[in-house]
Design a protein around this motif. Structure first.
Motif, PDB file in Angstrom:
ATOM      1  N   PHE A 583     -48.357  43.410  -0.213  1.00  0.00           N
ATOM      2  CA  PHE A 583     -48.952  42.814   0.984  1.00  0.00           C
ATOM      3  C   PHE A 583     -48.045  43.056   2.182  1.00  0.00           C
ATOM      4  O   PHE A 583     -46.817  43.107   2.046  1.00  0.00           O
ATOM      5  CB  PHE A 583     -49.159  41.309   0.792  1.00  0.00           C
ATOM      6  CG  PHE A 583     -50.090  40.971  -0.332  1.00  0.00           C
ATOM      7  CD1 PHE A 583     -51.464  40.994  -0.157  1.00  0.00           C
ATOM      8  CD2 PHE A 583     -49.583  40.641  -1.587  1.00  0.00           C
ATOM      9  CE1 PHE A 583     -52.314  40.684  -1.201  1.00  0.00           C
ATOM     10  CE2 PHE A 583     -50.430  40.333  -2.642  1.00  0.00           C
ATOM     11  CZ  PHE A 583     -51.805  40.365  -2.447  1.00  0.00           C
ATOM     12  N   LYS A 584     -48.679  43.182   3.336  1.00  0.00           N
ATOM     13  CA  LYS A 584     -47.923  43.386   4.573  1.00  0.00           C
ATOM     14  C   LYS A 584     -47.300  42.084   5.080  1.00  0.00           C
ATOM     15  O   LYS A 584     -46.283  42.099   5.753  1.00  0.00           O
ATOM     16  CB  LYS A 584     -48.840  43.965   5.662  1.00  0.00           C
ATOM     17  CG  LYS A 584     -49.299  45.382   5.396  1.00  0.00           C
ATOM     18  CD  LYS A 584     -48.127  46.356   5.485  1.00  0.00           C
ATOM     19  CE  LYS A 584     -48.579  47.794   5.268  1.00  0.00           C
ATOM     20  NZ  LYS A 584     -47.421  48.713   5.244  1.00  0.00           N
ATOM     21  N   SER A 585     -47.934  40.951   4.765  1.00  0.00           N
ATOM     22  CA  SER A 585     -47.398  39.662   5.211  1.00  0.00           C
ATOM     23  C   SER A 585     -47.722  38.600   4.173  1.00  0.00           C
ATOM     24  O   SER A 585     -48.459  38.852   3.213  1.00  0.00           O
ATOM     25  CB  SER A 585     -47.989  39.270   6.568  1.00  0.00           C
ATOM     26  OG  SER A 585     -49.284  38.735   6.408  1.00  0.00           O
ATOM     27  N   LYS A 587     -49.287  35.856   4.999  1.00  0.00           N
ATOM     28  CA  LYS A 587     -50.303  35.019   5.652  1.00  0.00           C
ATOM     29  C   LYS A 587     -51.710  35.503   5.330  1.00  0.00           C
ATOM     30  O   LYS A 587     -52.617  35.435   6.156  1.00  0.00           O
ATOM     31  CB  LYS A 587     -50.074  35.012   7.165  1.00  0.00           C
ATOM     32  CG  LYS A 587     -48.751  34.364   7.560  1.00  0.00           C
ATOM     33  CD  LYS A 587     -48.573  34.332   9.063  1.00  0.00           C
ATOM     34  CE  LYS A 587     -47.250  33.668   9.440  1.00  0.00           C
ATOM     35  NZ  LYS A 587     -47.029  33.649  10.905  1.00  0.00           N
ATOM     36  N   GLU A 588     -51.896  35.998   4.106  1.00  0.00           N
ATOM     37  CA  GLU A 588     -53.205  36.479   3.682  1.00  0.00           C
ATOM     38  C   GLU A 588     -54.151  35.298   3.421  1.00  0.00           C
ATOM     39  O   GLU A 588     -53.711  34.193   3.095  1.00  0.00           O
ATOM     40  CB  GLU A 588     -53.064  37.315   2.409  1.00  0.00           C
ATOM     41  CG  GLU A 588     -52.168  38.553   2.571  1.00  0.00           C
ATOM     42  CD  GLU A 588     -52.823  39.652   3.394  1.00  0.00           C
ATOM     43  OE1 GLU A 588     -54.077  39.676   3.425  1.00  0.00           O
ATOM     44  OE2 GLU A 588     -52.114  40.461   4.000  1.00  0.00           O
ATOM     45  N   ASN A 589     -55.454  35.561   3.531  1.00  0.00           N
ATOM     46  CA  ASN A 589     -56.455  34.506   3.336  1.00  0.00           C
ATOM     47  C   ASN A 589     -57.272  34.688   2.058  1.00  0.00           C
ATOM     48  O   ASN A 589     -58.250  33.973   1.841  1.00  0.00           O
ATOM     49  CB  ASN A 589     -57.414  34.458   4.532  1.00  0.00           C
ATOM     50  CG  ASN A 589     -56.700  34.079   5.811  1.00  0.00           C
ATOM     51  OD1 ASN A 589     -55.862  33.177   5.794  1.00  0.00           O
ATOM     52  ND2 ASN A 589     -57.003  34.765   6.901  1.00  0.00           N
ATOM     53  N   GLY A 590     -56.890  35.676   1.226  1.00  0.00           N
ATOM     54  CA  GLY A 590     -57.689  35.983   0.050  1.00  0.00           C
ATOM     55  C   GLY A 590     -57.413  35.092  -1.142  1.00  0.00           C
ATOM     56  O   GLY A 590     -56.696  34.091  -1.060  1.00  0.00           O
ATOM     57  N   PHE A 606     -54.418  32.680  -2.221  1.00  0.00           N
ATOM     58  CA  PHE A 606     -53.146  33.340  -1.954  1.00  0.00           C
ATOM     59  C   PHE A 606     -52.081  32.336  -1.500  1.00  0.00           C
ATOM     60  O   PHE A 606     -50.922  32.390  -1.911  1.00  0.00           O
ATOM     61  CB  PHE A 606     -53.355  34.419  -0.882  1.00  0.00           C
ATOM     62  CG  PHE A 606     -52.107  35.200  -0.532  1.00  0.00           C
ATOM     63  CD1 PHE A 606     -51.794  36.363  -1.205  1.00  0.00           C
ATOM     64  CD2 PHE A 606     -51.251  34.761   0.471  1.00  0.00           C
ATOM     65  CE1 PHE A 606     -50.647  37.084  -0.882  1.00  0.00           C
ATOM     66  CE2 PHE A 606     -50.109  35.463   0.795  1.00  0.00           C
ATOM     67  CZ  PHE A 606     -49.804  36.635   0.112  1.00  0.00           C
ATOM     68  N   TYR A 637     -57.403  40.985  -6.773  1.00  0.00           N
ATOM     69  CA  TYR A 637     -57.263  40.332  -5.469  1.00  0.00           C
ATOM     70  C   TYR A 637     -58.550  40.484  -4.685  1.00  0.00           C
ATOM     71  O   TYR A 637     -59.120  41.578  -4.579  1.00  0.00           O
ATOM     72  CB  TYR A 637     -56.100  40.930  -4.682  1.00  0.00           C
ATOM     73  CG  TYR A 637     -55.897  40.264  -3.339  1.00  0.00           C
ATOM     74  CD1 TYR A 637     -55.499  38.927  -3.266  1.00  0.00           C
ATOM     75  CD2 TYR A 637     -56.136  40.951  -2.155  1.00  0.00           C
ATOM     76  CE1 TYR A 637     -55.325  38.298  -2.048  1.00  0.00           C
ATOM     77  CE2 TYR A 637     -55.967  40.329  -0.927  1.00  0.00           C
ATOM     78  CZ  TYR A 637     -55.561  38.996  -0.890  1.00  0.00           C
ATOM     79  OH  TYR A 637     -55.407  38.368   0.328  1.00  0.00           O
ATOM     80  N   ASN A 639     -60.379  39.760  -1.011  1.00  0.00           N
ATOM     81  CA  ASN A 639     -60.205  39.375   0.397  1.00  0.00           C
ATOM     82  C   ASN A 639     -61.532  39.454   1.122  1.00  0.00           C
ATOM     83  O   ASN A 639     -62.590  39.660   0.510  1.00  0.00           O
ATOM     84  CB  ASN A 639     -59.138  40.252   1.067  1.00  0.00           C
ATOM     85  CG  ASN A 639     -59.471  41.727   0.988  1.00  0.00           C
ATOM     86  OD1 ASN A 639     -60.640  42.093   0.830  1.00  0.00           O
ATOM     87  ND2 ASN A 639     -58.457  42.574   1.087  1.00  0.00           N
TER      88      ASN A 639
END
Length: 805
Positions: A583-585, A587-590, A606, A637, A639
């Motif tokens: 992941f890039k951050s 703060k994912e919402n998935g 997440f 995963y 999203n």
């Protein structure tokens, strides 16, 4: 033992480690000052060898080691430790870098001018005296301390059960507060803090946290933040330089520079080019040279947080008050000092009054003698000796013994008219002094005026401006990851046996892909080109989640093995990493879709799987398994961009079920989930896939048979059903599903599938080379299990890098 230790404890508390509230000195410091003063080693005379002073103290007053006495003497001379040094020293007296002072045979010392104020009036019966350790001399129990040394120079010490940490303060501010408290004894802390703003360190710096100062002054305990004084300079080529001119109190400058340089060498932050200590006779200066176009504020914040450029200082104001150790608020210290100074002035005034009255008695006798001079001379000449002369004078003219003795000692040149006039003038002056001294003793207001006048004189002679700046709030240090971690492209590899490494893209491209440094029977389960700012989540088959920021993965060349996960996190011998996501951050919402082989499934957000404080050494649970034999079979995963809305599960005996993703509830990390498939004894879920109706699936059996099948052949049902047969039943040596994976038409057709066997072998195939079979087919023979081993699992791979997105 208890009784003896109690005596020992009392001794070191009262007579070694803690300062007295009245003069702010520990016994060894008091003895050094007194011994040097007695020896005439004062500021207005030449320097003397330190060894001589140490010898005097050790031989007469302080029967301890010479090194401890010398260290105390040296500390009182260090202008970066004491706000107002009490000793002046010639020679090397140490440094802010932690260097020790030269041996005492090389250095010279004398009392400083302000130290004379500590001793002043000691010969006027102002303090109590006790015999020294061998009863050969007397030593003072406390010094007159005509300025508030406890607050001005502070103190630090550790004794039995007690410790003290009192910061230095500004002399002028403390005296202003004392004068105000004299006028208004009921003044509260807020009023006193209008004068005493806070500590004033000899090295300057910046204090943050007014609340911490106030709490410390109120209770004797409190915490403040001390920050270095820094400025930014612009250099040529868009480069910058951070200049440090003041550092926190009691910080070792050399160690601090080392800390910053280690950060530069280890590349914990990107942007520091060089660190130099440019301090010289003109003052402290540390240069932190930065690279081109970097975030200066971000780097400075990181250094404040991770080095001694900023430190916490903890007040612990403990001192000896009436022979007892006490934690003291500010007002108590000031009141006690004022009471002590009033007592000093009272004792001094009584001493001077006695002297003046004795002198006036003598002067009156001399005046009387000169008025009857001829008779006095006649009486003395008629006497046998001096003693007889004194006796005759007392008897015939009613002189006192002291007066008679003074008359007998009178020199002939004093028998002039001029001398009589001088005696009468002296008598008038003595009478005025007697009135003055009696006023001081009998009127508290007059005594306070005397004390105020003396305070103001000390303030005038020794006062100086504040060096430490005070800021109300403690600044919150926000550190951008772009500062702490350089954004670099790397290739990350995770192996089946649990080895991790990141290699530079250059190292990867310069090597053969298969020369990955792994053992012969180990193989990569994840290889991807990533940024050092990315995050990697590794899920094990026993329900544990291993998190690593990419920049924390061990850096190694592509041909090297890397580090094993067990070096930091302990996993079971039979525990394996089965799924990896990047992941890039954070703060994912998935959500993660998680399925187990014993027929349970759930979705977990997440945000519920974010790393905790102990992620480096502890792998948290993401799936609570019902039994010790249960295992997680797959994680997907999901999203906002996810289009797959169906879940397909297959059991080992060849049954498959399909249901809507919406039927799977969202649960927390430490839960098992809901029923996914109806299983009987000795049955288990082979795998779980998230699919669309237009997808195909590839199936591999334990006999090495491979089969492509359309998902549409599996009817849609509800969650928890037993499913339909997707293999042709055989009475003998029936096929069992080992694994199945999703195939996306027109996308996976030409991507190879890698089939791994239990002999650490793998077999690559192209799915489009095999036809789509119906539900009742067992597919076609693909792997010779006798030579290659039994198939275990399958993976879709890319030509160069294998990645789960």
């Amino acid at each position: 033992m208890s009784e003896r230790f109690s005596r020992y404890s009392k001794s070191i508390i009262q007579e070694r480690a803690l300062p007295d509230i009245r003069d702010g000195l520990k016994p060894v410091q008091r003895r050094i000052l007194y011994a040097m003063n007695k020896d005439g080693n004062t500021y207005d005379k030449g320097f003397r060898k330190s060894a001589k002073s140490v010898g005097n103290v050790m031989g007469n007053y302080h029967p301890h080691g010479d090194s401890s006495i010398y260290e105390a003497l040296v500390r009182m001379s260090q202008d970066w430790k004491l706000r107002e040094p009490l000793i002046e020293m010639h020679g090397n007296n140490g440094s802010m870098d932690g260097d020790p002072a030269a041996a005492m045979r090389y250095t010279e010392a004398r009392l400083s001018k302000i130290a004379s104020e500590m001793i002043r009036d000691i010969d006027k019966d102002t303090v109590d005296w006790v015999p020294n350790f061998d009863d050969t001399e007397q030593e003072p129990t406390v010094l007159p301390s005509r300025f508030p040394n406890l607050l001005v120079n502070g103190a630090t010490g550790i004794s039995a059960g007690y410790a003290t940490e009192i910061p230095p303060h500004n002399l002028s501010e403390v005296i202003d507060a004392l004068i105000y408290l004299q006028k208004k004894p009921d003044a509260d802390l807020d009023e006193l803090m209008k004068f005493i703003k806070g500590p004033d360190f000899p090295v300057g710096g910046i204090i943050q946290g007014l609340d911490g100062i106030k709490k410390a002054y109120k209770t004797g305990r409190g915490k403040i933040v001390i920050r270095s004084k820094t400025s930014t300079e612009n250099l040529r080529g868009n480069k910058s330089l951070i200049r440090v001119t003041e550092v926190p109190y009691d910080v070792n400058k050399l160690q601090m520079v080392k800390q910053i340089d280690e950060i530069r060498i280890s590349k914990k932050i990107d942007g520091i080019a060089e660190v130099r200590d440019e301090s010289d006779r003109n003052g402290l200066s540390i240069a932190i040279e930065l690279k081109k176009d970097v975030d200066v504020k971000g780097i400075l914040n990181y250094l404040f947080k991770n080095t001694d450029l900023q430190v916490n200082y903890h007040f612990n104001v403990v001192a000896i008050n009436n022979m007892r150790p006490e934690r003291l608020p500010l007002k108590t210290i000031l009141k006690s000092y004022l009471e002590y100074q009033r007592a000093v002035i009272t004792k001094r005034t009584k001493f001077e009054l006695d002297n003046v009255m004795n002198r006036q008695h003598i002067v009156n006798g001399l005046i009387k003698a000169l008025s009857i001079l001829n008779k006095v001379i006649k009486t003395i000449r008629a006497s046998k000796n001096r003693k007889d002369a004194c006796r005759n004078l007392v008897k015939e003219y009613e002189f006192s013994n002291k007066q008679a003795d003074a008359i007998v000692k009178l020199q002939l040149y004093r028998l002039t008219n001029t001398d009589v006039t001088e005696l009468e003038a002296e008598n008038d002056k003595l009478s005025q002094n007697i009135i003055k001294y009696n006023n001081i003793l009998n009127d508290d207001k007059v005594l306070n005026n005397v004390l105020t006048k003396e305070f103001k004189q000390i303030q005038k002679d020794y006062g100086n401006s504040r060096r430490t700046k005070i800021e109300n709030q403690v600044q919150e240090l926000k550190i951008s990851k772009n500062i702490t971690v350089p954004d670099e492209d790397v290739v990350v590899l995770v192996s089946h046996d649990g080895y991790l490494k990141r290699s530079s893209v250059r190292s990867y491209k310069a090597s053969d892909v298969n020369e990955n440094g792994l053992k012969e029977d180990d193989y990569p389960i994840f290889t991807a080109e990533m940024s050092t700012l990315d995050h990697i989540f590794m899920f094990t088959n026993k329900g544990h989640l291993i998190y690593r920021p990419v920049h924390e993965i061990s850096d190694a060349k592509w041909k090297e093995t890397g580090e094993h996960i067990s070096q930091t996190i302990g996993l079971d011998d039979d525990e394996q990493i089965i799924k990896i996501f990047t992941f890039k951050s954070l703060k994912e919402n998935g959500c993660f879709l998680i399925a187990t082989n014993d027929g349970y499934i759930k979705q977990t957000e997440f945000s519920k799987l974010l790393p905790g404080r102990t992620y480096r050494s502890h792998a948290p649970v993401y799936e609570k398994l019902k039994t010790s034999d249960a295992r997680v079979v797959n994680i997907k995963y999901i999203n906002n961009n996810n289009k797959e809305n169906k879940v397909v599960l297959m059991s080992n005996i060849g049954l498959a079920t399909k249901f809507e993703l919406s039927e799977v509830s969202i649960n927390g990390a430490k839960t098992t989930g809901v029923k996914s498939m109806d299983l009987h004894d000795d049955e288990y879920v082979a795998n779980c896939q998230l699919i669309n109706d237009s997808d195909d699936v590839a199936i591999i059996t334990q006999r090495g048979f491979y089969k492509n099948m359309s998902v549409e052949d599996i009817p849609l049902a509800s969650r928890g059903r037993r499913g339909v047969q997707v293999l042709k039943p055989l009475k003998k040596n029936a096929h069992k599903i080992m694994d199945f994976i999703r195939l996306i038409p027109n996308e996976n057709d030409f991507k190879p599938i890698r089939i791994f066997t239990d002999r650490h072998r793998y077999h690559d195939i192209i799915p489009s080379d095999h036809p789509i079979n119906d539900r009742q087919s067992n597919g076609s023979a693909l792997i010779d299990t006798s030579s290659e081993g039994k198939p275990l699992k399958m993976k879709v791979i890319n030509a160069e890098l294998l990645s789960d997105k």
